[in-house]
Design a protein around this motif. Sequence first.
Motif, PDB file in Angstrom:
ATOM      1  N   LEU A 103     -22.135  56.175   9.048  1.00 29.44           N
ATOM      2  CA  LEU A 103     -21.699  54.811   8.722  1.00 29.44           C
ATOM      3  C   LEU A 103     -21.038  54.151   9.914  1.00 29.44           C
ATOM      4  N   GLN A 123     -24.831  41.122   6.169  1.00 32.85           N
ATOM      5  CA  GLN A 123     -25.034  41.824   4.896  1.00 32.85           C
ATOM      6  C   GLN A 123     -24.958  43.344   5.092  1.00 32.85           C
ATOM      7  N   SER A 124     -25.538  43.781   6.227  1.00 33.30           N
ATOM      8  CA  SER A 124     -25.466  45.219   6.512  1.00 33.30           C
ATOM      9  C   SER A 124     -24.018  45.658   6.698  1.00 33.30           C
ATOM     10  N   ARG A 125     -23.239  44.836   7.404  1.00 37.06           N
ATOM     11  CA  ARG A 125     -21.839  45.167   7.620  1.00 37.06           C
ATOM     12  C   ARG A 125     -21.080  45.249   6.293  1.00 37.06           C
ATOM     13  N   GLU A 126     -21.346  44.271   5.401  1.00 35.42           N
ATOM     14  CA  GLU A 126     -20.682  44.292   4.101  1.00 35.42           C
ATOM     15  C   GLU A 126     -21.101  45.529   3.285  1.00 35.42           C
ATOM     16  N   SER A 127     -22.406  45.839   3.306  1.00 38.54           N
ATOM     17  CA  SER A 127     -22.886  47.012   2.565  1.00 38.54           C
ATOM     18  C   SER A 127     -22.274  48.286   3.123  1.00 38.54           C
ATOM     19  N   ILE A 128     -22.213  48.349   4.466  1.00 34.86           N
ATOM     20  CA  ILE A 128     -21.605  49.528   5.091  1.00 34.86           C
ATOM     21  C   ILE A 128     -20.145  49.636   4.704  1.00 34.86           C
ATOM     22  N   SER A 129     -19.445  48.514   4.614  1.00 36.45           N
ATOM     23  CA  SER A 129     -18.038  48.532   4.208  1.00 36.45           C
ATOM     24  C   SER A 129     -17.884  49.062   2.783  1.00 36.45           C
ATOM     25  N   VAL A 130     -18.803  48.594   1.894  1.00 38.80           N
ATOM     26  CA  VAL A 130     -18.757  49.083   0.502  1.00 38.80           C
ATOM     27  C   VAL A 130     -19.022  50.587   0.458  1.00 38.80           C
ATOM     28  N   VAL A 131     -20.048  51.029   1.213  1.00 45.30           N
ATOM     29  CA  VAL A 131     -20.373  52.463   1.228  1.00 45.30           C
ATOM     30  C   VAL A 131     -19.214  53.267   1.801  1.00 45.30           C
ATOM     31  N   GLU A 132     -18.537  52.714   2.810  1.00 44.05           N
ATOM     32  CA  GLU A 132     -17.373  53.404   3.368  1.00 44.05           C
ATOM     33  C   GLU A 132     -16.271  53.558   2.331  1.00 44.05           C
TER      34      GLU A 132
END
Length: 250
Positions: free
Chosen positions: A116, A160-169
């Motif tokens: 991530l 969007q990728s950054r936001e998704s990565i933040s959620v996954v983190e």
Amino acid sequence: LSTAGEVGQSSRRTAGAAREIAAATEEIAGGATSLAMEAEKGSDLTTGMDESMRRVKLSNDGMIAAAGEMEAAGAQGTGHMAALIDQTGLAEGMVRGMAEKVDRLKDSTRSIRKILDVLGSVAKQTNILSLNASIEAARAGAAGKGFMVVAGEIRQLAEQSRESISVVEGITDTIQREIDETVSVLSEAQPIFQEQIGSVREANGIFLDVQTRMADLARSLDGVTEAIMTLDETQAQLSEAMGSVSAVAE
């Protein structure tokens, strides 16, 4: 007259002997009466002893039965303890296996966090590149309008990728925290299971000791039963002897 004198002397001697015989007979009669009374007392005592012996025998039989039941219960308890030791050992092994799997899962979450981090860096670099591309497209004027649209889409995808990565983190952090808590609980549970195995083995030893002692008690009670039977036979012989004494006294 001479014969009459001899007869008189013989009569006097006979009377004296008769008096001595009467005194001896009276003494014999008194002794026989005392003997009869003592024989009657002895007979009563032997009767009471016989009744006591029967009660003792019944009590001994009850103790033998109770000892047998306790020995059987001890054997059953030993069997249950052995099964419990096996089950506790299996549970302890399962907990140990779970702890090892959770440790591996913890390592996996660390790897996910590294991935991530790489994806976050890629998204950040992509966003920067899209901004640079937008600037260059703006400088190009009308010729760069299409490229500016593409750069905007790329920047939007990077965001969007950054936001998704933040959620996954966030999810990964939650998973890692719960894994840490699980590892802590399993680490605390494993010594408890090991202590429980020791306690169960100790209880099993106690059951085995009780079973052995009950077996020894049963053997001792068998010896007591034999002694009671011998004493009962002796009591019967004594009762018969007292009956013979009473008959002789009568």
